[in-house]
Design a protein around this motif. Structure first.
Motif, PDB file in Angstrom:
ATOM      1  N   LEU A   7       0.819  -1.209   0.000  1.00 34.67           N
ATOM      2  CA  LEU A   7       0.000   0.000   0.000  1.00 34.67           C
ATOM      3  C   LEU A   7       0.855   1.262   0.000  1.00 34.67           C
ATOM      4  CD1 LEU A   7      -2.894   1.070   0.034  1.00 34.67           C
ATOM      5  CD2 LEU A   7      -2.841   1.016   2.503  1.00 34.67           C
ATOM      6  N   ASP A   8       1.987   1.211  -0.634  1.00 36.38           N
ATOM      7  CA  ASP A   8       2.821   2.401  -0.705  1.00 36.38           C
ATOM      8  C   ASP A   8       2.427   3.212  -1.930  1.00 36.38           C
ATOM      9  OD1 ASP A   8       4.658   4.374  -0.611  1.00 36.38           O
ATOM     10  OD2 ASP A   8       6.431   3.080  -0.755  1.00 36.38           O
ATOM     11  N   VAL A   9       1.576   4.213  -1.709  1.00 42.30           N
ATOM     12  CA  VAL A   9       1.162   5.093  -2.801  1.00 42.30           C
ATOM     13  C   VAL A   9       1.703   6.494  -2.566  1.00 42.30           C
ATOM     14  CG1 VAL A   9      -0.923   3.793  -3.381  1.00 42.30           C
ATOM     15  CG2 VAL A   9      -1.016   5.537  -1.589  1.00 42.30           C
ATOM     16  N   SER A  10       2.757   6.584  -1.745  1.00 40.42           N
ATOM     17  CA  SER A  10       3.304   7.894  -1.401  1.00 40.42           C
ATOM     18  C   SER A  10       3.870   8.617  -2.621  1.00 40.42           C
ATOM     19  CB  SER A  10       4.402   7.749  -0.340  1.00 40.42           C
ATOM     20  OG  SER A  10       5.403   6.829  -0.766  1.00 40.42           O
ATOM     21  N   HIS A  11       4.163   7.855  -3.697  1.00 38.60           N
ATOM     22  CA  HIS A  11       4.675   8.476  -4.918  1.00 38.60           C
ATOM     23  C   HIS A  11       3.552   8.898  -5.863  1.00 38.60           C
ATOM     24  CE1 HIS A  11       3.888   4.308  -5.862  1.00 38.60           C
ATOM     25  NE2 HIS A  11       3.979   4.570  -7.152  1.00 38.60           N
ATOM     26  N   LEU A  12       2.300   8.637  -5.488  1.00 31.78           N
ATOM     27  CA  LEU A  12       1.146   8.991  -6.310  1.00 31.78           C
ATOM     28  C   LEU A  12       0.339  10.053  -5.562  1.00 31.78           C
ATOM     29  CD1 LEU A  12       0.024   5.395  -7.378  1.00 31.78           C
ATOM     30  CD2 LEU A  12       1.354   7.020  -8.735  1.00 31.78           C
ATOM     31  N   PRO A  13       0.513  11.323  -5.890  1.00 28.74           N
ATOM     32  CA  PRO A  13      -0.141  12.388  -5.117  1.00 28.74           C
ATOM     33  C   PRO A  13      -1.655  12.255  -5.035  1.00 28.74           C
ATOM     34  CG  PRO A  13       1.532  13.299  -6.580  1.00 28.74           C
ATOM     35  CD  PRO A  13       1.390  11.862  -6.951  1.00 28.74           C
ATOM     36  N   ASP A  14      -2.285  11.741  -6.090  1.00 23.31           N
ATOM     37  CA  ASP A  14      -3.745  11.636  -6.080  1.00 23.31           C
ATOM     38  C   ASP A  14      -4.250  10.554  -5.134  1.00 23.31           C
ATOM     39  OD1 ASP A  14      -3.882  13.659  -7.906  1.00 23.31           O
ATOM     40  OD2 ASP A  14      -4.110  12.354  -9.654  1.00 23.31           O
ATOM     41  N   TYR A  15      -3.379   9.689  -4.648  1.00 24.39           N
ATOM     42  CA  TYR A  15      -3.787   8.580  -3.786  1.00 24.39           C
ATOM     43  C   TYR A  15      -3.089   8.611  -2.427  1.00 24.39           C
ATOM     44  CZ  TYR A  15      -5.435   6.738  -8.254  1.00 24.39           C
ATOM     45  OH  TYR A  15      -6.070   6.591  -9.460  1.00 24.39           O
ATOM     46  N   ALA A  16      -2.192   9.543  -2.216  1.00 24.80           N
ATOM     47  CA  ALA A  16      -1.354   9.562  -1.016  1.00 24.80           C
ATOM     48  C   ALA A  16      -2.000  10.414   0.074  1.00 24.80           C
ATOM     49  CB  ALA A  16       0.033  10.087  -1.354  1.00 24.80           C
ATOM     50  N   ALA A 132     -18.287   2.966  -2.536  1.00 22.50           N
ATOM     51  CA  ALA A 132     -18.257   3.865  -3.686  1.00 22.50           C
ATOM     52  C   ALA A 132     -17.001   3.636  -4.520  1.00 22.50           C
ATOM     53  CB  ALA A 132     -18.324   5.314  -3.211  1.00 22.50           C
ATOM     54  N   LEU A 133     -15.875   3.397  -3.862  1.00 24.02           N
ATOM     55  CA  LEU A 133     -14.631   3.137  -4.594  1.00 24.02           C
ATOM     56  C   LEU A 133     -14.762   1.890  -5.445  1.00 24.02           C
ATOM     57  CD1 LEU A 133     -11.693   3.801  -5.184  1.00 24.02           C
ATOM     58  CD2 LEU A 133     -11.056   2.557  -3.097  1.00 24.02           C
ATOM     59  N   ASN A 134     -15.368   0.838  -4.906  1.00 25.06           N
ATOM     60  CA  ASN A 134     -15.512  -0.397  -5.678  1.00 25.06           C
ATOM     61  C   ASN A 134     -16.599  -0.298  -6.738  1.00 25.06           C
ATOM     62  OD1 ASN A 134     -13.757  -2.894  -4.819  1.00 25.06           O
ATOM     63  ND2 ASN A 134     -14.118  -1.682  -2.958  1.00 25.06           N
ATOM     64  N   ARG A 135     -17.572   0.597  -6.543  1.00 22.93           N
ATOM     65  CA  ARG A 135     -18.518   0.830  -7.634  1.00 22.93           C
ATOM     66  C   ARG A 135     -17.806   1.478  -8.818  1.00 22.93           C
ATOM     67  NH1 ARG A 135     -22.696   1.488  -3.533  1.00 22.93           N
ATOM     68  NH2 ARG A 135     -22.088   3.653  -3.141  1.00 22.93           N
ATOM     69  N   ARG A 136     -16.764   2.258  -8.553  1.00 22.31           N
ATOM     70  CA  ARG A 136     -15.976   2.838  -9.643  1.00 22.31           C
ATOM     71  C   ARG A 136     -15.050   1.797 -10.271  1.00 22.31           C
ATOM     72  NH1 ARG A 136     -14.050   9.029  -8.877  1.00 22.31           N
ATOM     73  NH2 ARG A 136     -16.078   9.948  -8.479  1.00 22.31           N
ATOM     74  N   VAL A 137     -14.433   0.974  -9.421  1.00 25.82           N
ATOM     75  CA  VAL A 137     -13.520  -0.049  -9.922  1.00 25.82           C
ATOM     76  C   VAL A 137     -14.286  -1.165 -10.640  1.00 25.82           C
ATOM     77  CG1 VAL A 137     -11.906  -1.849  -9.177  1.00 25.82           C
ATOM     78  CG2 VAL A 137     -11.734   0.452  -8.220  1.00 25.82           C
ATOM     79  N   GLU A 180      -6.205  -1.279  -7.350  1.00 22.77           N
ATOM     80  CA  GLU A 180      -6.978  -1.348  -8.592  1.00 22.77           C
ATOM     81  C   GLU A 180      -7.310   0.041  -9.111  1.00 22.77           C
ATOM     82  OE1 GLU A 180      -8.767  -4.153 -10.753  1.00 22.77           O
ATOM     83  OE2 GLU A 180      -6.625  -4.176 -10.275  1.00 22.77           O
ATOM     84  N   ALA A 181      -7.656   0.945  -8.207  1.00 23.96           N
ATOM     85  CA  ALA A 181      -7.964   2.316  -8.618  1.00 23.96           C
ATOM     86  C   ALA A 181      -6.749   2.970  -9.271  1.00 23.96           C
ATOM     87  CB  ALA A 181      -8.432   3.134  -7.414  1.00 23.96           C
ATOM     88  N   ALA A 182      -5.570   2.756  -8.679  1.00 26.24           N
ATOM     89  CA  ALA A 182      -4.350   3.311  -9.261  1.00 26.24           C
ATOM     90  C   ALA A 182      -4.052   2.674 -10.618  1.00 26.24           C
ATOM     91  CB  ALA A 182      -3.179   3.103  -8.300  1.00 26.24           C
ATOM     92  N   ARG A 183      -4.286   1.369 -10.745  1.00 26.28           N
ATOM     93  CA  ARG A 183      -4.044   0.679 -12.018  1.00 26.28           C
ATOM     94  C   ARG A 183      -4.939   1.215 -13.126  1.00 26.28           C
ATOM     95  NH1 ARG A 183      -5.761  -3.890 -15.002  1.00 26.28           N
ATOM     96  NH2 ARG A 183      -7.579  -4.127 -13.665  1.00 26.28           N
ATOM     97  N   LEU A 184      -6.190   1.536 -12.757  1.00 25.37           N
ATOM     98  CA  LEU A 184      -7.160   2.028 -13.738  1.00 25.37           C
ATOM     99  C   LEU A 184      -7.143   3.546 -13.860  1.00 25.37           C
ATOM    100  CD1 LEU A 184     -10.096  -0.264 -12.584  1.00 25.37           C
ATOM    101  CD2 LEU A 184      -8.951  -0.427 -14.800  1.00 25.37           C
ATOM    102  N   ASP A 185      -6.350   4.211 -13.012  1.00 25.12           N
ATOM    103  CA  ASP A 185      -6.330   5.674 -12.968  1.00 25.12           C
ATOM    104  C   ASP A 185      -7.712   6.223 -12.642  1.00 25.12           C
ATOM    105  OD1 ASP A 185      -5.172   8.166 -13.037  1.00 25.12           O
ATOM    106  OD2 ASP A 185      -5.402   8.431 -15.192  1.00 25.12           O
TER     107      ASP A 185
END
Length: 615
Positions: A7-16, A132-137, A180-185
């Motif tokens: 769960l290291d998303v510290s390099h992804l500003p939209d998810y960090a 809601a996140l999984n409804r998007r994914v 999954e959200a990061a993979r799909l943007d």
């Protein structure tokens, strides 16, 4: 437990973000009435490292409710601390973090009420719902319950409805969902949380629903009739509470505002210039003083009771191809979309049509071209997507679509991309898409209708609307509970952002993100006058639905249940208000209809046609 590696998303500003994962067990389902019995909070940093954990039982000072669900007896809770004793510690864990929960509005509302009772501030400014996140994914899971998602993401679950174990399971689900959200943007459905500690945000206690239809206005000098809508303004010699009580006992319908459907305004100073008095003059409403009103209360004539046809229970879902009576647009409507087809249901299963279970995302083109392409997808038996998700099987590119920011991710995911001609050349192409778990939703065209199956839950339905994310405007979803005359019976029958729940709790607005809102309806709790629930969307800003693009609506028998029906609705070009869907009575049954009818005017004009006076 989450690890930094997963769960290291510290390099992804939209998810960090710094996260606080929360689960509560409660004595019931109504936050303004019921209490929290146990709570667990886990905190994580953007790098996935867990930084804190806290869980405790709580003594609610009331009956613990459904012990068979949560296993928390009054004896077990008797020695636990009260919420106000631990609120400071919980607040410290939530401070400066995004609150994450499964069905986050539920947990957030309970926390808001508990903090308000403790006279403390709830330090949550943003929340994220894993539903809601999984409804998007859109993962291929049987449904979106915690148990199903845990099975899909292979997260072990040892003790359901235990707050600490559920929070640990939630952590595993959140890890995989975020990946999954990061993979799909996919943009995260973050919800800003305005202060909710003010007790005024809770709905008022429900008033007794009027049992009679509105007969209109009295004849000059004539008597009052049960069901007439009465408004009162200004000072009165008799206390307002007593006037209201006597009027309700006589069978009259007391309203807090004046509209063209008001029968009588009671005031001792018709020239006062109050908003109600001015509106009464403008609408030609009968105005009488308090003395006359009290005299007439002793001579109220019998009214016509509301029809009270409760749907009959059946053992299975049924559908129909018979169109219902198409309702007239509300009187204020002036620019309806022309050419809406007669309501119908698809005449064959999705799997029997060429596109079978395909889910197609259309990119580029003008609004009219994209709308026509999505209509063609549905005609071929597929479903039209509005966002990139794990369930999208194909992409159709119209002119300019290659410039869409999602194309980079679509190429990386190797999703098949087709030109517009593919929609016209595949009439005999077999569907090669494997069936997904739970993929049984009916795809309705604009105007499509299905009968609602009778359920053990007595009819709890969620109608959700979602759209592509924008930054230049906001969309508000609203609901109106209407009687046989297509009018609201009381002010509380209009559910919107500032009044998110009807007084009886039967109709609620749930906000799950900047691009998704849900109307939750308990058919069994609706008043006898309710014959139709109209669900609409309105744009707050200068944009139109032509700018927004398609709106997707889904119908499900619960917050995390599989989708029963879905539709993708395109307004024409200039509409700013869109009637999305209706749940209505047809004889002894309830039906759902995907409407998709737009109006050029704003929300105020639309709801005024249904008898709502917007101040």
């Amino acid at each position: 437990m989450l690890s930094a590696a997963t769960l290291d998303v510290s390099h992804l500003p939209d998810y960090a973000y710094d996260w606080a994962l929360v689960d509560v067990e409660t004595s019931g389902l109504i936050a303004r009435r019921d209490r929290i019995l146990s709570i667990a909070v886990l905190t994580f940093g953007p790098d996935g490292v867990q930084s804190g954990e806290y869980s405790t039982l709580l003594n609610p000072g009331c009956d613990p409710g459904p012990v068979h669900v949560h296993g928390l007896t009054a004896e077990r809770l008797s020695g636990a601390p009260t919420f106000d004793q631990v609120a400071g510690r919980i607040g410290a864990l939530l401070q400066d973090r995004v609150m994450v929960a499964h069905n986050a509005q539920f947990d957030y509302d309970f926390l808001a009420h508990e903090f308000a009772r403790a006279r403390l501030f709830l330090p949550v400014t943003q929340r994220l719902c894993t539903l809601a996140l999984n409804r998007r994914v859109e993962p291929p899971a049987a449904d979106l319950s915690l148990a199903s998602l845990a099975a899909h993401y292979r997260v072990p679950q040892t003790s359901a409805h235990d707050a600490l174990d559920d929070t640990r399971v939630l952590a595993g689900i959140f890890r995989s969902s975020l990946s999954e959200a990061a993979r799909l943007d996919v943009p995260l459905p973050l919800v800003p949380c305005p202060p909710r500690q003010d007790p005024q945000f809770a709905p008022n206690p429900p008033k007794t629903p009027c049992a009679y239809r509105n007969p209109g206005r009295p004849a000059p000098g004539g008597p009052l009739v049960q069901g007439m809508k009465i408004a009162i303004t200004g000072e009165t010699a008799t206390s307002r509470a007593e006037l209201v009580a006597r009027a309700v006992t006589a069978g009259l319908n007391i309203m807090s505002s004046v509209s063209r459907h008001t029968s009588v305004l009671v005031t001792n100073d018709a020239a006062s210039g109050s908003a109600k008095a001015r509106r009464a003059v403008a609408e030609g409403v009968t105005v009488i003083d308090e003395h006359t009103f009290l005299k007439l209360l002793g001579e109220v004539l019998p009214g016509t009771p509301h029809e009270n046809q409760r749907p009959k229970k059946t053992s299975e879902a049924t559908t129909t191809a018979t169109p219902p009576t198409t309702p007239s647009p509300p009187p204020a409507a002036t620019a309806a979309v022309a050419g809406m087809p007669a309501p119908r249901r698809p005449d064959s299963p999705r799997s029997a049509k060429p596109f079978g279970r395909r889910r197609v995302l259309v990119l580029g083109g003008t609004h009219e071209e994209a709308s026509a392409a999505r209509t063609r997808v549905v005609e071929l038996g597929g479903a039209a997507a509005i966002n990139l998700s794990a369930s999208v099987t194909d992409v159709v590119l119209l002119p300019g679509g290659e410039l869409d920011r999602r194309m980079t991710r679509i190429t990386a995911l190797q999703v098949p991309v087709h030109g517009h001609g593919w929609l016209g050349a595949t009439a005999s192409e077999p569907a090669a898409v494997p069936a997904e778990d739970g993929a049984t939703a009916d795809v309705l065209p604009r105007g499509g209708v299905i009968d609602l199956p009778s359920l053990p839950t007595a009819g709890h339905w969620h109608v959700s609307a979602s759209w592509a994310q924008r930054t230049d405007c906001e969309i508000d979803v609203v609901a109106l509970v209407l009687d046989e005359d297509e009018q609201v019976s009381s002010d509380g029958d209009f559910v919107f952002y500032s009044a998110p729940e009807s007084p009886d709790g039967a109709t609620r607005l749930l906000c799950d993100g900047p691009t998704e809102q849900t109307i939750a309806i308990d058919l069994g709790a609706l008043p006898p006058a309710a014959h139709r629930i109209a669900i609409a969307a309105a744009i707050d800003g200068a944009a139109s639905f032509g700018d927004i693009g398609a709106v997707q609506i889904t119908l499900a028998p619960g917050v995390d249940a599989p989708t029963t029906a879905q539709a993708t609705l395109d307004a024409a070009t200039s509409e700013r208000t869109l009637l999305l869907a209706e749940i209505y009575r047809r004889g002894s049954r309830w039906r759902f209809r995907a409407v998709g009818q737009g109006y050029d005017h704003g929300l105020e004009a639309l709801v005024r046609g249904y008898g709502v006076d917007v101040q």
